[in-house]
Design a protein around this motif. Structure first.
Motif, PDB file in Angstrom:
ATOM      1  N   THR A  27       0.857  -1.178   0.000  1.00 23.09           N
ATOM      2  CA  THR A  27       0.000   0.000   0.000  1.00 23.09           C
ATOM      3  C   THR A  27       0.897   1.233   0.000  1.00 23.09           C
ATOM      4  O   THR A  27       1.616   1.479   0.980  1.00 23.09           O
ATOM      5  N   ARG A  28       0.873   1.968  -1.089  1.00 18.27           N
ATOM      6  CA  ARG A  28       1.771   3.124  -1.204  1.00 18.27           C
ATOM      7  C   ARG A  28       1.491   4.168  -0.125  1.00 18.27           C
ATOM      8  O   ARG A  28       2.416   4.716   0.477  1.00 18.27           O
ATOM      9  N   ALA A  29       0.216   4.439   0.120  1.00 20.99           N
ATOM     10  CA  ALA A  29      -0.126   5.496   1.074  1.00 20.99           C
ATOM     11  C   ALA A  29       0.412   5.196   2.466  1.00 20.99           C
ATOM     12  O   ALA A  29       0.861   6.099   3.182  1.00 20.99           O
ATOM     13  N   GLY A  30       0.374   3.936   2.845  1.00 25.62           N
ATOM     14  CA  GLY A  30       0.837   3.569   4.180  1.00 25.62           C
ATOM     15  C   GLY A  30       2.245   3.026   4.221  1.00 25.62           C
ATOM     16  O   GLY A  30       2.752   2.691   5.296  1.00 25.62           O
ATOM     17  N   ARG A  31       2.909   2.932   3.039  1.00 28.70           N
ATOM     18  CA  ARG A  31       4.262   2.349   2.943  1.00 28.70           C
ATOM     19  C   ARG A  31       4.324   1.016   3.687  1.00 28.70           C
ATOM     20  O   ARG A  31       5.249   0.754   4.442  1.00 28.70           O
ATOM     21  N   THR A  32       3.308   0.190   3.458  1.00 29.12           N
ATOM     22  CA  THR A  32       3.190  -1.067   4.200  1.00 29.12           C
ATOM     23  C   THR A  32       3.092  -2.251   3.258  1.00 29.12           C
ATOM     24  O   THR A  32       2.286  -2.247   2.322  1.00 29.12           O
ATOM     25  N   LEU A  33       3.897  -3.257   3.510  1.00 27.33           N
ATOM     26  CA  LEU A  33       3.792  -4.547   2.833  1.00 27.33           C
ATOM     27  C   LEU A  33       3.017  -5.499   3.733  1.00 27.33           C
ATOM     28  O   LEU A  33       3.337  -5.645   4.918  1.00 27.33           O
ATOM     29  N   THR A  34       2.019  -6.140   3.173  1.00 26.05           N
ATOM     30  CA  THR A  34       1.226  -7.122   3.908  1.00 26.05           C
ATOM     31  C   THR A  34       1.529  -8.498   3.355  1.00 26.05           C
ATOM     32  O   THR A  34       1.512  -8.710   2.137  1.00 26.05           O
ATOM     33  N   LEU A  35       1.832  -9.424   4.249  1.00 26.24           N
ATOM     34  CA  LEU A  35       2.109 -10.819   3.882  1.00 26.24           C
ATOM     35  C   LEU A  35       0.845 -11.638   4.130  1.00 26.24           C
ATOM     36  O   LEU A  35       0.331 -11.676   5.248  1.00 26.24           O
ATOM     37  N   VAL A  36       0.348 -12.279   3.077  1.00 27.45           N
ATOM     38  CA  VAL A  36      -0.889 -13.042   3.143  1.00 27.45           C
ATOM     39  C   VAL A  36      -0.607 -14.490   2.734  1.00 27.45           C
ATOM     40  O   VAL A  36       0.128 -14.741   1.773  1.00 27.45           O
ATOM     41  N   ALA A  37      -1.169 -15.439   3.461  1.00 26.64           N
ATOM     42  CA  ALA A  37      -1.017 -16.847   3.109  1.00 26.64           C
ATOM     43  C   ALA A  37      -1.791 -17.148   1.831  1.00 26.64           C
ATOM     44  O   ALA A  37      -2.957 -16.776   1.704  1.00 26.64           O
ATOM     45  N   ASP A  38      -1.132 -17.817   0.896  1.00 27.61           N
ATOM     46  CA  ASP A  38      -1.797 -18.266  -0.330  1.00 27.61           C
ATOM     47  C   ASP A  38      -2.295 -19.688  -0.078  1.00 27.61           C
ATOM     48  O   ASP A  38      -1.570 -20.667  -0.282  1.00 27.61           O
ATOM     49  N   LEU A  39      -3.533 -19.786   0.367  1.00 28.93           N
ATOM     50  CA  LEU A  39      -4.069 -21.076   0.782  1.00 28.93           C
ATOM     51  C   LEU A  39      -4.328 -22.010  -0.392  1.00 28.93           C
ATOM     52  O   LEU A  39      -4.543 -23.208  -0.187  1.00 28.93           O
ATOM     53  N   ASP A  40      -4.285 -21.488  -1.619  1.00 26.55           N
ATOM     54  CA  ASP A  40      -4.365 -22.371  -2.782  1.00 26.55           C
ATOM     55  C   ASP A  40      -3.126 -23.240  -2.909  1.00 26.55           C
ATOM     56  O   ASP A  40      -3.122 -24.223  -3.658  1.00 26.55           O
ATOM     57  N   ARG A  41      -2.080 -22.878  -2.156  1.00 26.31           N
ATOM     58  CA  ARG A  41      -0.830 -23.628  -2.195  1.00 26.31           C
ATOM     59  C   ARG A  41      -0.615 -24.427  -0.911  1.00 26.31           C
ATOM     60  O   ARG A  41       0.497 -24.864  -0.620  1.00 26.31           O
ATOM     61  N   ALA A  42      -1.658 -24.594  -0.145  1.00 25.35           N
ATOM     62  CA  ALA A  42      -1.581 -25.412   1.063  1.00 25.35           C
ATOM     63  C   ALA A  42      -1.512 -26.890   0.695  1.00 25.35           C
ATOM     64  O   ALA A  42      -1.795 -27.285  -0.442  1.00 25.35           O
ATOM     65  N   MET A  43      -1.117 -27.713   1.665  1.00 29.74           N
ATOM     66  CA  MET A  43      -0.987 -29.152   1.463  1.00 29.74           C
ATOM     67  C   MET A  43      -1.816 -29.875   2.512  1.00 29.74           C
ATOM     68  O   MET A  43      -1.330 -30.193   3.594  1.00 29.74           O
ATOM     69  N   PRO A  44      -3.070 -30.152   2.198  1.00 24.85           N
ATOM     70  CA  PRO A  44      -3.974 -30.721   3.200  1.00 24.85           C
ATOM     71  C   PRO A  44      -3.581 -32.106   3.682  1.00 24.85           C
ATOM     72  O   PRO A  44      -3.968 -32.493   4.794  1.00 24.85           O
ATOM     73  N   GLU A  45      -2.829 -32.856   2.899  1.00 26.84           N
ATOM     74  CA  GLU A  45      -2.436 -34.197   3.338  1.00 26.84           C
ATOM     75  C   GLU A  45      -1.278 -34.143   4.328  1.00 26.84           C
ATOM     76  O   GLU A  45      -1.366 -34.670   5.438  1.00 26.84           O
ATOM     77  N   ALA A  46      -0.177 -33.506   3.944  1.00 29.72           N
ATOM     78  CA  ALA A  46       1.017 -33.493   4.789  1.00 29.72           C
ATOM     79  C   ALA A  46       1.019 -32.354   5.797  1.00 29.72           C
ATOM     80  O   ALA A  46       1.747 -32.422   6.792  1.00 29.72           O
ATOM     81  N   ASP A  47       0.199 -31.322   5.563  1.00 30.29           N
ATOM     82  CA  ASP A  47       0.233 -30.146   6.431  1.00 30.29           C
ATOM     83  C   ASP A  47      -1.193 -29.648   6.688  1.00 30.29           C
ATOM     84  O   ASP A  47      -1.539 -28.521   6.350  1.00 30.29           O
TER      85      ASP A  47
END
Length: 333
Positions: free
Chosen positions: A35-55
């Motif tokens: 976000t340019r206005a807040g000079r903030t990087l937000t880290l978000v989990a990409d749950l499409d890349r989760a591993m439901p079997e092993a994790d």
């Protein structure tokens, strides 16, 4: 650099460094929003890349994202930026893992904002997972102590395994490998994240050139990404007789702890890289609840096991692919 914003080249460098972090099966389960206005990087989990079997609890996903967060902090320090970090800032949005507000100091100084973190920056591009044999040379005690200190700074414990605990953990790793191969769903999930470079140009996953050789003695601790398959032309060699394994653990076992574990892990890995110590992982028993609790040292162990790391002197391993920035970074006004 303007005092109120970051130029796009600096922003790209920050996120490229962040995404050089390791993650389970190199799934790279992260998204960054700036976000340019807040000079903030937000880290978000990409749950499409989760591993439901092993994790299934997304523990390893958080660890990988924590490693990316540490790299981001290192990169910011290298750029002379202050980075005010908040973990899990919105309890109602658990996929929102962290925010990093990037501040340019009034004097516009490009000196490192955190010298200890900035000193790790050269290792970001040199750190690679090595699934190759290491030699039998012991890592000196003073360097081992630096690894423990690196983890402690990030709120985790990092301890090398001594006999007979080491032998117990080696047996658990072999047991877990057997469990994995006997579980068709896990085997299929792992295969989904392997890449045949003869037929595709991967941007994620484990490419076949990074599998490493097969251990002729069948005692290797690294995960065999070939699974029950056969990779033509793959060498069979002997790995070290007594691998140097260390256990990374945290006091708790919740998402906040997992993010801390990831930051501690990456701080250790970067420190190891600067000392020409190669690293790989042996996380198979951590992925099976009935084996994970057995990993703790029966005499001195405390906390919850989050990673098993193999360290030693040997090949550094090849670079594995990374997703292009336009797939992982969104810029907002």
């Amino acid at each position: 650099m303007p005092s109120q914003t970051l130029d796009d080249a600096t922003l790209a460098d920050l996120v490229a460094d962040a995404t050089a972090a390791p993650s389970m099966h190199n799934a790279q389960p992260w998204q960054f929003r700036y976000t340019r206005a807040g000079r903030t990087l937000t880290l978000v989990a990409d749950l499409d890349r989760a591993m439901p079997e092993a994790d299934p609890a997304n523990r390893a996903l958080h660890v990988g994202c924590g490693a990316a967060l540490l790299n981001l902090r290192v990169s910011a320090a290298h750029q002379g930026l202050d980075a005010v970090t908040a973990l899990l800032p919105e309890p109602s949005a658990p996929a929102l893992l962290a925010t990093v507000r990037l501040g340019v100091r009034p004097d516009a100084s490009r000196e490192p904002a955190d010298e200890a973190l900035a000193a790790l920056h050269p290792a970001i591009r040199d750190r690679h997972t090595s699934r190759y044999p290491f030699d039998e040379q012991a890592i000196p005690e003073d360097i081992r102590a630096q690894f423990a200190d690196a983890a402690r700074i990030e709120g985790a414990d990092f301890a090398f395994l001594a006999p007979p605990h080491l032998e117990t953990v080696l047996e658990l790793i072999r047991d877990a490998e057997g469990y994995d191969r006997g579980d068709p769903a896990r085997e299929a999930e792992q295969e989904h994240w392997t890449r045949n470079t003869k037929t595709e140009a991967p941007v994620d996953g484990i490419p076949d050139y990074a599998f490493g050789p097969r251990d002729a003695s069948e005692r290797a601790t690294t995960r065999d990404f070939a699974g029950s398959g056969v990779l033509p032309g793959r060498a069979r060699v002997r790995f070290e007789k007594r691998p140097q394994l260390a256990l990374l653990s945290t006091p708790g076992d919740h998402p906040m702890d997992w993010l801390s574990a990831g930051q501690a892990l990456e701080r250790v890995l970067l420190t190891a890289t600067l000392h020409n110590v190669s690293t790989s992982f042996a996380t198979q028993p951590i992925e099976w609840p009935d084996l994970r609790w057995l990993l703790r040292d029966p005499v001195f162990g405390t906390g919850h096991a989050q990673m098993i790391v193999r360290l030693g002197y040997g090949p550094t391993g090849p670079r594995t692919p990374r997703r292009p920035l336009n797939q992982v970074l969104t810029i907002e006004p």
